[in-house]
Design a protein around this motif. Sequence first.
Motif, PDB file in Angstrom:
ATOM      1  N   SER A  31       8.649  26.367  40.533  1.00 30.45           N
ATOM      2  CA  SER A  31       8.300  25.767  39.085  1.00 30.45           C
ATOM      3  C   SER A  31       9.050  24.673  38.794  1.00 30.45           C
ATOM      4  CB  SER A  31       8.055  27.023  38.367  1.00 30.45           C
ATOM      5  OG  SER A  31       7.183  27.790  38.791  1.00 30.45           O
ATOM      6  N   LYS A  32      10.384  24.946  38.672  1.00 30.50           N
ATOM      7  CA  LYS A  32      11.452  23.861  38.638  1.00 30.50           C
ATOM      8  C   LYS A  32      11.178  22.217  39.139  1.00 30.50           C
ATOM      9  CE  LYS A  32      15.303  25.668  37.897  1.00 30.50           C
ATOM     10  NZ  LYS A  32      16.828  25.913  38.018  1.00 30.50           N
ATOM     11  N   VAL A  33      11.059  22.648  40.732  1.00 33.97           N
ATOM     12  CA  VAL A  33      11.004  21.534  41.259  1.00 33.97           C
ATOM     13  C   VAL A  33       9.586  20.830  41.069  1.00 33.97           C
ATOM     14  CG1 VAL A  33      10.645  20.829  43.653  1.00 33.97           C
ATOM     15  CG2 VAL A  33      12.292  22.261  43.226  1.00 33.97           C
ATOM     16  N   ALA A  34       8.598  21.638  41.016  1.00 35.17           N
ATOM     17  CA  ALA A  34       7.110  21.103  40.628  1.00 35.17           C
ATOM     18  C   ALA A  34       7.151  20.429  39.257  1.00 35.17           C
ATOM     19  CB  ALA A  34       6.262  22.151  40.536  1.00 35.17           C
ATOM     20  N   GLN A  35       7.888  20.872  38.120  1.00 37.80           N
ATOM     21  CA  GLN A  35       8.057  20.111  37.060  1.00 37.80           C
ATOM     22  C   GLN A  35       8.555  18.778  37.343  1.00 37.80           C
ATOM     23  OE1 GLN A  35       6.538  20.682  34.133  1.00 37.80           O
ATOM     24  NE2 GLN A  35       5.618  22.737  34.781  1.00 37.80           N
ATOM     25  N   GLU A  36       9.840  18.905  37.884  1.00 37.82           N
ATOM     26  CA  GLU A  36      10.739  17.666  38.014  1.00 37.82           C
ATOM     27  C   GLU A  36       9.765  16.470  38.727  1.00 37.82           C
ATOM     28  OE1 GLU A  36      14.466  16.209  40.666  1.00 37.82           O
ATOM     29  OE2 GLU A  36      14.240  18.403  40.191  1.00 37.82           O
ATOM     30  N   VAL A  37       9.029  16.780  39.902  1.00 42.19           N
ATOM     31  CA  VAL A  37       8.633  15.888  40.775  1.00 42.19           C
ATOM     32  C   VAL A  37       7.068  15.403  40.063  1.00 42.19           C
ATOM     33  CG1 VAL A  37       7.451  15.514  42.854  1.00 42.19           C
ATOM     34  CG2 VAL A  37       9.433  16.675  42.725  1.00 42.19           C
ATOM     35  N   LEU A  38       6.365  16.238  39.211  1.00 34.34           N
ATOM     36  CA  LEU A  38       5.175  16.150  38.730  1.00 34.34           C
ATOM     37  C   LEU A  38       5.082  15.699  37.490  1.00 34.34           C
ATOM     38  CD1 LEU A  38       3.430  19.114  40.856  1.00 34.34           C
ATOM     39  CD2 LEU A  38       3.530  16.625  41.597  1.00 34.34           C
ATOM     40  N   ALA A  39       6.039  15.760  36.653  1.00 32.10           N
ATOM     41  CA  ALA A  39       5.896  15.549  35.055  1.00 32.10           C
ATOM     42  C   ALA A  39       5.513  14.139  34.782  1.00 32.10           C
ATOM     43  CB  ALA A  39       7.358  15.449  34.721  1.00 32.10           C
ATOM     44  N   GLU A  40       5.335  13.065  35.516  1.00 37.27           N
ATOM     45  CA  GLU A  40       4.827  11.833  35.298  1.00 37.27           C
ATOM     46  C   GLU A  40       3.206  11.823  35.385  1.00 37.27           C
ATOM     47  OE1 GLU A  40       5.296   7.079  36.963  1.00 37.27           O
ATOM     48  OE2 GLU A  40       6.577   9.008  37.620  1.00 37.27           O
ATOM     49  N   TYR A  41       3.025  12.281  36.676  1.00 39.67           N
ATOM     50  CA  TYR A  41       1.605  12.442  36.753  1.00 39.67           C
ATOM     51  C   TYR A  41       0.819  13.162  35.555  1.00 39.67           C
ATOM     52  CZ  TYR A  41       2.988  10.773  41.522  1.00 39.67           C
ATOM     53  OH  TYR A  41       3.715  10.249  42.602  1.00 39.67           O
ATOM     54  N   VAL A  42       1.299  14.302  35.612  1.00 40.93           N
ATOM     55  CA  VAL A  42       0.945  15.220  34.262  1.00 40.93           C
ATOM     56  C   VAL A  42       0.579  14.424  33.122  1.00 40.93           C
ATOM     57  CG1 VAL A  42       1.037  17.289  32.696  1.00 40.93           C
ATOM     58  CG2 VAL A  42       1.720  17.630  35.383  1.00 40.93           C
ATOM     59  N   GLN A  43       1.809  13.878  32.534  1.00 41.13           N
ATOM     60  CA  GLN A  43       1.595  12.976  31.411  1.00 41.13           C
ATOM     61  C   GLN A  43       0.536  11.836  31.404  1.00 41.13           C
ATOM     62  OE1 GLN A  43       2.964  13.670  28.668  1.00 41.13           O
ATOM     63  NE2 GLN A  43       4.000  15.370  29.402  1.00 41.13           N
ATOM     64  N   GLN A  44       0.346  11.296  32.791  1.00 36.72           N
ATOM     65  CA  GLN A  44      -0.469  10.278  32.777  1.00 36.72           C
ATOM     66  C   GLN A  44      -1.941  10.745  32.881  1.00 36.72           C
ATOM     67  OE1 GLN A  44       0.946   8.058  36.307  1.00 36.72           O
ATOM     68  NE2 GLN A  44       2.384   7.121  35.055  1.00 36.72           N
ATOM     69  N   SER A  45      -2.238  11.928  33.355  1.00 38.30           N
ATOM     70  CA  SER A  45      -3.689  12.301  33.798  1.00 38.30           C
ATOM     71  C   SER A  45      -4.190  12.810  32.319  1.00 38.30           C
ATOM     72  CB  SER A  45      -3.671  13.100  34.975  1.00 38.30           C
ATOM     73  OG  SER A  45      -2.784  14.415  34.387  1.00 38.30           O
ATOM     74  N   ILE A  46      -3.171  13.360  31.598  1.00 41.58           N
ATOM     75  CA  ILE A  46      -4.055  13.971  30.253  1.00 41.58           C
ATOM     76  C   ILE A  46      -4.788  13.089  29.676  1.00 41.58           C
ATOM     77  CG2 ILE A  46      -3.348  15.118  28.125  1.00 41.58           C
ATOM     78  CD1 ILE A  46      -0.464  16.277  29.383  1.00 41.58           C
ATOM     79  N   GLU A  47      -4.472  11.951  29.183  1.00 37.40           N
ATOM     80  CA  GLU A  47      -5.329  11.042  28.694  1.00 37.40           C
ATOM     81  C   GLU A  47      -6.530  10.636  29.345  1.00 37.40           C
ATOM     82  OE1 GLU A  47      -6.550   9.284  25.031  1.00 37.40           O
ATOM     83  OE2 GLU A  47      -4.524  10.345  25.231  1.00 37.40           O
ATOM     84  N   LYS A  48      -6.231  10.626  30.598  1.00 39.75           N
ATOM     85  CA  LYS A  48      -7.565  10.339  31.740  1.00 39.75           C
ATOM     86  C   LYS A  48      -8.609  11.159  31.526  1.00 39.75           C
ATOM     87  CE  LYS A  48      -6.198   6.269  33.371  1.00 39.75           C
ATOM     88  NZ  LYS A  48      -7.053   4.827  33.011  1.00 39.75           N
ATOM     89  N   TRP A  49      -8.047  12.478  31.633  1.00 37.59           N
ATOM     90  CA  TRP A  49      -8.763  13.601  31.646  1.00 37.59           C
ATOM     91  C   TRP A  49      -9.704  13.720  30.416  1.00 37.59           C
ATOM     92  CZ3 TRP A  49     -11.139  16.079  35.260  1.00 37.59           C
ATOM     93  CH2 TRP A  49     -11.949  17.390  35.045  1.00 37.59           C
ATOM     94  N   LYS A  50      -8.995  13.428  29.225  1.00 40.73           N
ATOM     95  CA  LYS A  50      -9.605  13.673  27.933  1.00 40.73           C
ATOM     96  C   LYS A  50     -11.028  12.759  27.980  1.00 40.73           C
ATOM     97  CE  LYS A  50      -5.832  15.026  24.924  1.00 40.73           C
ATOM     98  NZ  LYS A  50      -4.735  14.398  23.833  1.00 40.73           N
ATOM     99  N   ASN A  51     -10.972  11.456  28.440  1.00 38.60           N
ATOM    100  CA  ASN A  51     -11.628  10.529  28.519  1.00 38.60           C
ATOM    101  C   ASN A  51     -12.983  10.873  29.424  1.00 38.60           C
ATOM    102  OD1 ASN A  51     -10.486   8.524  26.897  1.00 38.60           O
ATOM    103  ND2 ASN A  51      -9.370   7.774  28.496  1.00 38.60           N
ATOM    104  N   VAL A  52     -12.562  11.529  30.489  1.00 37.80           N
ATOM    105  CA  VAL A  52     -13.543  12.192  31.337  1.00 37.80           C
ATOM    106  C   VAL A  52     -14.418  13.511  30.728  1.00 37.80           C
ATOM    107  CG1 VAL A  52     -14.065  13.505  33.591  1.00 37.80           C
ATOM    108  CG2 VAL A  52     -12.389  11.915  33.447  1.00 37.80           C
ATOM    109  N   VAL A  53     -13.739  14.285  29.886  1.00 38.45           N
ATOM    110  CA  VAL A  53     -14.323  15.147  29.214  1.00 38.45           C
ATOM    111  C   VAL A  53     -15.335  14.664  28.214  1.00 38.45           C
ATOM    112  CG1 VAL A  53     -14.029  17.184  27.407  1.00 38.45           C
ATOM    113  CG2 VAL A  53     -12.606  16.829  29.528  1.00 38.45           C
ATOM    114  N   LYS A  54     -15.137  13.589  27.532  1.00 31.03           N
ATOM    115  CA  LYS A  54     -15.764  12.858  26.444  1.00 31.03           C
ATOM    116  C   LYS A  54     -17.173  12.309  27.082  1.00 31.03           C
ATOM    117  CE  LYS A  54     -12.151  11.772  23.450  1.00 31.03           C
ATOM    118  NZ  LYS A  54     -11.401  10.776  22.814  1.00 31.03           N
ATOM    119  N   LYS A  55     -16.686  11.868  28.327  1.00 28.83           N
ATOM    120  CA  LYS A  55     -17.852  10.906  29.076  1.00 28.83           C
ATOM    121  C   LYS A  55     -18.704  11.968  29.513  1.00 28.83           C
ATOM    122  CE  LYS A  55     -18.486   7.116  32.394  1.00 28.83           C
ATOM    123  NZ  LYS A  55     -18.059   6.372  32.958  1.00 28.83           N
TER     124      LYS A  55
END
Length: 306
Positions: A201-225
């Motif tokens: 889990s520690k490695v996953a958070q380190e490597v994927l943190a940037e993608y998680v942050q970028q995808s949150i806003e994009k996913w909100k737009n998908v849910v709205k649409k």
Amino acid sequence: METLESVKLWFNDHPTATMVFKYVVWVVILVIFLQFIRKALKKNLPNTATRYKSQKLVETIGYFLLIVLTVSYFTGNIRDFTLAIGLLTAGITITLQELILSVAGSLFIFFVKVYQPGDRIEINGIKGDVIDINSMYTTMMEIGQWVSSDNYSGRIVKLSNAFVFKGPVYNYSHDFPFIWDEITLPIRYGSDVELAKSEISKVAQEVLAEYVQQSIEKWKNVVKKYYIEDAIVDPTLAITLTDNWIEFNLRYIVDYKKRRMTKHRLYELIQKALEATEGKVLLASATVELVRIPMVDIKTKPKDLS
């Protein structure tokens, strides 16, 4: 003057040729006019995407104007346009079915925005990045085939636009340029499971943190649409007990263009993290352990010497 008069007399004596000549002149004027507009747009529009779309729009309008000019010119009356189109369509629908579907597909792609240049799609079993769309074909840089993962094969594929009506179109980048991926790790029985969960889990958070942050806003737009429930974009870890080992399944979100390198990075860092546990967590392998060799008692009959 005599030459000019001779030409006039020849055209007067050949009305069909005169009509064809005038039609060709109008077509040339139309083509020159459209080319002038395309060059002006190409010169004055700084944005590459806008310039590309404007070129394709002018091309589509040019085809439409050419059809209108042809039908109205040879029918002699623009009011007969609908009737002429009906007769023309009835005559060529079967023989030019693929052509008609391709042109209709290009309009469908343009107005509905099924995909656009730069998108990664899969259509008719072919996956690749769209590099051009014209009135007949979609051009793609192919991905996969004999090449593993999401690497380019080097082949450029031209696919008829008619295929947008013949099956599903998978778009990897439209609206939501991220995909879910996963890796599976076999951990030996007897290993420290909680420590393994913590390190992975520690490695996953380190490597994927940037993608998680970028995808949150994009996913909100998908849910709205779209009519879709909210989803978890943070990495999730699930454990399954098998006959041979404890299976750790890490599911995560990643940029669709960086799937291969991200998986490589995760495997690399997880291996180092598990090795640093000094034997508390060990990766399993499909090996066979021979515990005991059974005793085999072989009896033979003595030879008959008589």
